[in-house]
Design an enzyme around this catalytic site. Structure first.
Site, PDB file in Angstrom:
ATOM      1  N   PRO A   2      17.840 -34.996 -17.586  1.00 16.44           N
ATOM      2  CA  PRO A   2      19.120 -35.474 -18.125  1.00 16.44           C
ATOM      3  C   PRO A   2      20.288 -34.646 -17.606  1.00 16.44           C
ATOM      4  O   PRO A   2      20.260 -33.417 -17.655  1.00 16.44           O
ATOM      5  CB  PRO A   2      18.941 -35.298 -19.638  1.00 16.44           C
ATOM      6  CG  PRO A   2      17.470 -35.330 -19.843  1.00 16.44           C
ATOM      7  CD  PRO A   2      16.864 -34.682 -18.636  1.00 16.44           C
ATOM      8  N   GLU A   3      21.288 -35.323 -17.084  1.00 15.16           N
ATOM      9  CA  GLU A   3      22.487 -34.653 -16.600  1.00 15.16           C
ATOM     10  C   GLU A   3      23.636 -34.976 -17.550  1.00 15.16           C
ATOM     11  O   GLU A   3      23.434 -35.561 -18.616  1.00 15.16           O
ATOM     12  CB  GLU A   3      22.763 -35.082 -15.165  1.00 15.16           C
ATOM     13  CG  GLU A   3      21.624 -34.698 -14.217  1.00 15.16           C
ATOM     14  CD  GLU A   3      21.899 -35.021 -12.758  1.00 15.16           C
ATOM     15  OE1 GLU A   3      23.047 -35.375 -12.416  1.00 15.16           O
ATOM     16  OE2 GLU A   3      20.959 -34.926 -11.952  1.00 15.16           O
ATOM     17  N   HIS A  90       4.319 -34.726 -28.481  1.00 20.00           N
ATOM     18  CA  HIS A  90       5.530 -34.175 -27.870  1.00 20.00           C
ATOM     19  C   HIS A  90       6.790 -34.424 -28.687  1.00 20.00           C
ATOM     20  O   HIS A  90       7.891 -34.215 -28.179  1.00 20.00           O
ATOM     21  CB  HIS A  90       5.738 -34.700 -26.435  1.00 20.00           C
ATOM     22  CG  HIS A  90       4.559 -34.525 -25.533  1.00 20.00           C
ATOM     23  ND1 HIS A  90       3.938 -33.307 -25.337  1.00 20.00           N
ATOM     24  CD2 HIS A  90       3.884 -35.425 -24.771  1.00 20.00           C
ATOM     25  CE1 HIS A  90       2.937 -33.457 -24.484  1.00 20.00           C
ATOM     26  NE2 HIS A  90       2.873 -34.732 -24.136  1.00 20.00           N
ATOM     27  N   ARG A 109       7.760 -31.760 -21.456  1.00 18.81           N
ATOM     28  CA  ARG A 109       7.666 -30.528 -20.672  1.00 18.81           C
ATOM     29  C   ARG A 109       8.111 -29.285 -21.435  1.00 18.81           C
ATOM     30  O   ARG A 109       7.974 -28.175 -20.934  1.00 18.81           O
ATOM     31  CB  ARG A 109       8.494 -30.675 -19.387  1.00 18.81           C
ATOM     32  CG  ARG A 109       8.040 -31.840 -18.521  1.00 18.81           C
ATOM     33  CD  ARG A 109       8.798 -31.879 -17.220  1.00 18.81           C
ATOM     34  NE  ARG A 109       8.587 -33.139 -16.511  1.00 18.81           N
ATOM     35  CZ  ARG A 109       9.120 -33.437 -15.337  1.00 18.81           C
ATOM     36  NH1 ARG A 109       9.906 -32.561 -14.727  1.00 18.81           N
ATOM     37  NH2 ARG A 109       8.893 -34.596 -14.761  1.00 18.81           N
ATOM     38  N   ARG A 151      33.129 -19.094   0.971  1.00 24.67           N
ATOM     39  CA  ARG A 151      31.751 -19.342   0.531  1.00 24.67           C
ATOM     40  C   ARG A 151      30.986 -20.082   1.630  1.00 24.67           C
ATOM     41  O   ARG A 151      31.418 -21.126   2.102  1.00 24.67           O
ATOM     42  CB  ARG A 151      31.724 -20.162  -0.756  1.00 24.67           C
ATOM     43  CG  ARG A 151      32.196 -19.377  -1.981  1.00 24.67           C
ATOM     44  CD  ARG A 151      32.103 -20.244  -3.219  1.00 24.67           C
ATOM     45  NE  ARG A 151      32.545 -19.547  -4.397  1.00 24.67           N
ATOM     46  CZ  ARG A 151      31.745 -19.108  -5.365  1.00 24.67           C
ATOM     47  NH1 ARG A 151      30.443 -19.291  -5.265  1.00 24.67           N
ATOM     48  NH2 ARG A 151      32.229 -18.497  -6.426  1.00 24.67           N
TER      49      ARG A 151
END
Length: 270
Positions: A2-3, A90, A109, A151
């Site tokens: 999930p973002e 879970h 997970r 950078r």
């Protein structure tokens, strides 16, 4: 994983079920997630949830006693269920509400988290060093340009760094760079101010539209009601190796950067 759009979609979905309601019970079935669930999370019990906010990929439950911090990890999801519904494998914790509903956390997970903060939650060790929100005022091309000087890291890795800007994960970094026409392999310090202006715009555009679509369902993410997010249907380069570019019809390329796959069009992105 999930973002930001998936986390924001979840926050918006569960907030009406939580705001103004009392947490009657905190039921912990798995006390060890990414970090051990702290004993003081019990302070949530008996507390009214005043609001839900988001910082980066963390959902913050604000109460009079403190703030609960929830992170969905790599495969986590929050759903609204009847409090007496039998848990599945879970299903690691429930926040049982006075309405008879529960917010249930599912995470195969176990990389997510349930934590507690007293005082200003933005000063929590996991939050205080985060970069700006990409949808807030102040995030723009000038900011990216100034932070990128000297950078040598790739521009893709640069915008995925949560200390630079939060919530631009792999899916949306690929898509934003494609829309901006920027090669993900370019050194961050070699991208011009003008091109960073375009990139900041496409990051905001991609994330906003993904939230409107309810996020991207790839393997694990579902919304709070169990339905999928539909932004996957809008992906232009992510996971489209060897398929024709939607602009020039050249095959989409796939490489590995920092142990993550990157997809881009060698013709449109320079």
């Amino acid at each position: 994983m999930p973002e930001l759009p998936e986390v924001e979609t979840t926050r918006r979905g569960i907030e009406p079920w939580l705001r103004g309601h009392t947490v009657k019970n905190v039921c912990i079935r798995q006390p060890t997630l990414r970090w051990p669930v702290p004993d003081m999370i019990g302070a949530l019990e008996g507390q009214v949830v005043h609001e839900l906010t988001r910082r980066g990929k963390y959902i913050l439950l604000h109460t009079g006693a403190g703030v609960g911090l929830i992170h969905l990890g790599m495969s986590g999801s929050l759903r609204i269920v009847e409090a007496d519904l039998a848990p599945r494998k879970h299903d690691h914790f429930d926040l049982v509400l006075d309405s008879g509903k529960a917010v249930r956390y599912h995470d195969p997970r176990r990389f997510g988290a349930l934590l507690w903060a007293e005082g200003d939650p933005l000063q929590h060790a996991l939050l205080r060093e985060l970069g700006p929100e990409p949808l807030d005022e102040g995030f723009d091309g000038d900011y990216l340009f100034e932070r990128s000087r000297n950078r040598s890291v790739s521009v893709k890795a640069f915008i995925m760094n949560a200390h630079i800007v939060v919530g631009v994960g792999n899916i949306y970094a690929n898509e934003a760079l494609f829309l901006a026409g920027i090669d993900p392999r370019l050194a961050a310090g070699r991208v011009s101010r003008e091109r960073y202006g375009k990139l900041a715009q496409t990051i905001r555009q991609i994330l906003t539209y993904a939230i409107e679509c309810g996020g991207t369902t790839l393997r694990d993410f579902v919304r709070e009601d169990g339905s999928p997010g539909y932004f996957k249907l809008e992906l232009k380069v992510y996971d489209r190796a060897k398929l024709p570019c939607v602009v020039c019809q050249n095959p989409i390329a796939q490489i590995t950067q920092g142990q993550r796959s990157t997809w881009f069009c060698p013709i449109c992105q320079i």
